[in-house]
Write an enzyme that holds these catalytic residues in place. Sequence first.
Site, PDB file in Angstrom:
ATOM      1  N   GLU A   1     -11.794   0.334  -3.778  1.00  0.00           N
ATOM      2  CA  GLU A   1      -9.847   0.826  -2.636  1.00  0.00           C
ATOM      3  C   GLU A   1      -9.035   1.399  -2.521  1.00  0.00           C
ATOM      4  OE1 GLU A   1      -9.235  -2.843  -0.505  1.00  0.00           O
ATOM      5  OE2 GLU A   1      -8.880  -3.588  -2.613  1.00  0.00           O
TER       6      GLU A   1
ATOM      7  N   ASP B   1       0.997  -1.165   0.251  1.00  0.00           N
ATOM      8  CA  ASP B   1       0.299  -0.044  -0.170  1.00  0.00           C
ATOM      9  C   ASP B   1       0.537   1.159   0.382  1.00  0.00           C
ATOM     10  OD1 ASP B   1      -1.961  -2.127   0.623  1.00  0.00           O
ATOM     11  OD2 ASP B   1      -2.043  -1.981   2.605  1.00  0.00           O
TER      12      ASP B   1
END
Length: 545
Positions: free
Chosen positions: A187, A14
Site C-alpha cells: 500500500e 501517512d
Amino acid sequence: MRISNPVLSGFNPDPSIIRVEDTYYIATSTFEWFPGVQIHESKDLVNWHLITHPLDTVEFVDMAGNPDSGGVWAPDLSYADGRYWLVFSDVKIVDGPYKDVHNYLITAEDIRGPWSKPIELNGVGFDASLFHDDDGRKYLVQQTWDHREYLQPFHGISLTELDLKTMKLMPQTARTIYEGTDIRLLEGPHIYKIDRLYYLFAAQGGTTYTHQEVVSRSRSLDALSFETQPGEVFLTNFDTPRSYLQKQGHGSLVATPRGEWYYASLASRPWNRPQESSIDPRGWNPLGRETAIQKVQWDSDGWPHIIGGHGGQRYVEAPQGVEEHRWPRTYLEKDDFDEPALNINFNTLRIPFSDELGSLTERPGFLRLFGREALNSRFTQAHVARRWQSFNFDAEIKLAFNPWSYQQAAGLTSYYNTRHYSMIEVTWDEKRETRVIEIIENNRNHLRSYLKDAAIEIPDDIEFVYLKVKVRRQTYSYAYSFDGSTWIDIPVTLDAAILSDDYVLQTMGGFFTGAFTGMAAVDYGGYRIPADFDYFRYTELDTEE
C-alpha cells in the site's frame, strides 16, 4: 540543529511531504475527523506549524455515517505546473471483503486555498498518489483492492494515466507495475524520477509492528517492470523492538535545496505496563500513528538507505545551511472561545461544526453545543475535540448545563472511536431529582457507569461545574471542582490502553486514529438542550517523553 522525532506528535499518520522553494509541507490522514487532511508547514524540517485543512466543507467530503477509521485516508500532496495537487480517499467500508473507496483530486494555486471542487477519479483501491512525469504526463498510482477470497486482497500497485484535458483517468492505460514481496499488504505508493530511473516507495506488512517501507525501481512505467531493492528493507522496526520509534513505514521522500534527502513516515511510540514484556506485546499507542523524519543516503548502486540503519533514529541531523525557524503557537493553552470560529486544532466527527451542532455567538465568550446523538453515533455528534499530543497532560473545562433527564449529558471526553471512549459528565438523577457528576466508559461497546448511586450531587446554586482529565501515560483519571480552584479527584483510574490502536485492533478492523479529548453534549431524547463551555484548557506536563 537536529530533528527530534516525532516531528508531528499525536495522530498524524501517512505523511506526504513536499518542498516548494524554501518551504516544506506535510499532509496527513484525518480519517473520520473533520475537517479533512492536516497540512503542516516548515522552513527547516525541525519546527512545524499547522496551517490548514483543505477539506473543510461537505462539498469536499461527506462522511456522515462513515465507519470508525473510515473517511479520509492517505492524502497525497504534490506541486507541479504552478499548482498544488491533493489526492485523497474517502473510505466507506473498513471491515470485510470490500473497501468501497472514492478517490478524489483537488488543486489550488495557494496551499491555504481556495481549493477546486473535487474530481472523483476512481475506486479501485486506496492510498492513491499522483506522479508528475518530466514529459508532462500524469499518473495515478495506487494500492489495488481484490475482494476475491481465494486471492491476496492487496493486489499490487497499479498505475493509470490522467487525461489532462478532461481531468479524468483513462482506465484502458491501467496496469499493475509492482506486486511487492512475500511480506504482502502492499500500500501507500509514491513514485519519484531520479537520474532517469523511476523509484517506487511503498509500504507493506500492515500498519502494525510488522510495518515496513520497501523500495523498487525501473527504467520504465511498464507493467511489472519494478525490481525490489536488494538486501535489507528500507525502513522497518519489526526487528528493532527496543527502538524509541516503532511501526515506521508508510511515507514519502523529499530533497533539500542542497540535494540532501529525507524521508517522512508514520511512526508510533508505545509504552508497556510494568508487568508486560517490552517485546510481546510490544506496547500500546494511545497517541496513535505520528510523523517522523529520517535522513537518507544513496549508495554507489543508486539505492536509498536510512542513515543509522533501517530502524531509524529519534534524533536526526537537520539540513545543512538552514537557520532555525520557529513558528508562533497555533493553540493557546487556554481557549476562551472569544473568536467566531473554532481554533484550528479542534475537530468534529464526520460532519463540520455548524448551527446544527452548536454556536460560538449565541452566548458570547462560550462554545454552545446542542445536545445531539450519543457518542456511539456515526452521524450527528455534538463533540468538539483535539488530539492527545503528549503522554502526560491535563485538560480542563468550565461548563454550564441544566439537564432534566438522564438521557441528557454534557462534559469532557477521552475518545478513540464509537466503541472506545470515556466521559466525565453532568447529567440528571431522577431518583434524587438533581444534577450529578458521573463517569462513563465504553469499552468494546460495553458501557459502564462508575459512580451509579454514588454519583456526585451538584448543589442547586452552582451554575458552573469545572471538569478535568489527568492523563499520566498508562492511566488517566478525572476530577471536578465547583469553584475552579479546589479540585477533588474522583477515585476511578482508567486504562489508557483502551484508547489505543493496538487495543482496538484486537476486536475491530478500523484502528487507524488516536486518542482525543474534548467537549460533548448528548440529548438522545431529541430536545437538543444547550451546554455552554466557558473555556477549554490543555496543558502538557512535559516535553521530553
